[in-house]
Motif scaffolding. Structure first.
Motif, PDB file in Angstrom:
ATOM      1  N   SER A 140      32.853  43.603  33.765  1.00 19.46           N
ATOM      2  CA  SER A 140      33.262  42.405  33.034  1.00 19.46           C
ATOM      3  C   SER A 140      32.549  42.367  31.688  1.00 19.46           C
ATOM      4  CB  SER A 140      32.894  41.158  33.843  1.00 19.46           C
ATOM      5  OG  SER A 140      31.483  41.014  33.878  1.00 19.46           O
ATOM      6  N   ARG A 142      42.742  45.233  30.941  1.00 18.79           N
ATOM      7  CA  ARG A 142      42.718  43.824  31.330  1.00 18.79           C
ATOM      8  C   ARG A 142      43.086  43.697  32.809  1.00 18.79           C
ATOM      9  NH1 ARG A 142      42.048  40.044  26.861  1.00 18.79           N
ATOM     10  NH2 ARG A 142      41.943  41.393  25.057  1.00 18.79           N
ATOM     11  N   GLN A 186      41.512  39.149  32.006  1.00 23.21           N
ATOM     12  CA  GLN A 186      40.082  39.357  31.756  1.00 23.21           C
ATOM     13  C   GLN A 186      39.835  40.818  31.360  1.00 23.21           C
ATOM     14  OE1 GLN A 186      37.601  38.711  35.225  1.00 23.21           O
ATOM     15  NE2 GLN A 186      36.245  37.414  34.020  1.00 23.21           N
TER      16      GLN A 186
END
Length: 137
Positions: free
Chosen positions: A18, A47, A52
């Motif tokens: 992340s 993504r 994200q």
């Protein structure tokens, strides 16, 4: 976080990270990571299905290299140009080499300047230690 701050070691076997993990590993801010992506210095960040960002080990290796270029004072425009050349393929190796040859000269001059500055600092330290110990110059 500064460029010289020690970053956390990334775990082995993990393939996606992340943005907060990348911040922790690299010492770069989330804003900087997004900016690198926006200007083309970091390309094709994957993504998740929710949108994200998911960074790969290759992305982290690239960011480590970019960090080293930044430490040498390479202009961001030159780093972006290098990224473009890499994406363009092997036919750009001569241009990449030339870009690094030119920047290498800049780095060599920085090293020479730092060595001169270090010599001045060493002189001053020796001088002040001599004065402190009662020796006169």
């Amino acid at each position: 976080m500064s460029l010289t701050t020690a970053a956390r070691v990334r775990p082995e076997g993990q393939e996606h990270f992340s943005i907060s993990e990348v911040v922790s590993f690299t010492g770069l801010s989330a804003h900087t990571l997004r900016w690198y992506e926006r200007i083309g210095l970091l390309n094709d960040v994957h993504r998740s299905h929710t949108g994200q960002r998911l960074y790969t080990n290759d992305d982290l290796d690239w960011l480590d290299f970019v960090r080293k270029l930044r430490l040498t004072g390479m202009p961001v425009a030159d780093m972006v140009r290098y990224a473009e050349l890499v994406r363009a393929g092997d036919q750009t190796m001569t241009e990449r080499t030339q870009l690094f040859r030119e920047h290498r000269e800049v780095v060599k001059q920085q090293i020479a300047d730092l060595q001169t500055t270090l010599a001045v600092l060493d002189f001053k330290i020796e001088f002040y230690e001599g004065v402190a110990s009662g020796c006169t110059p």
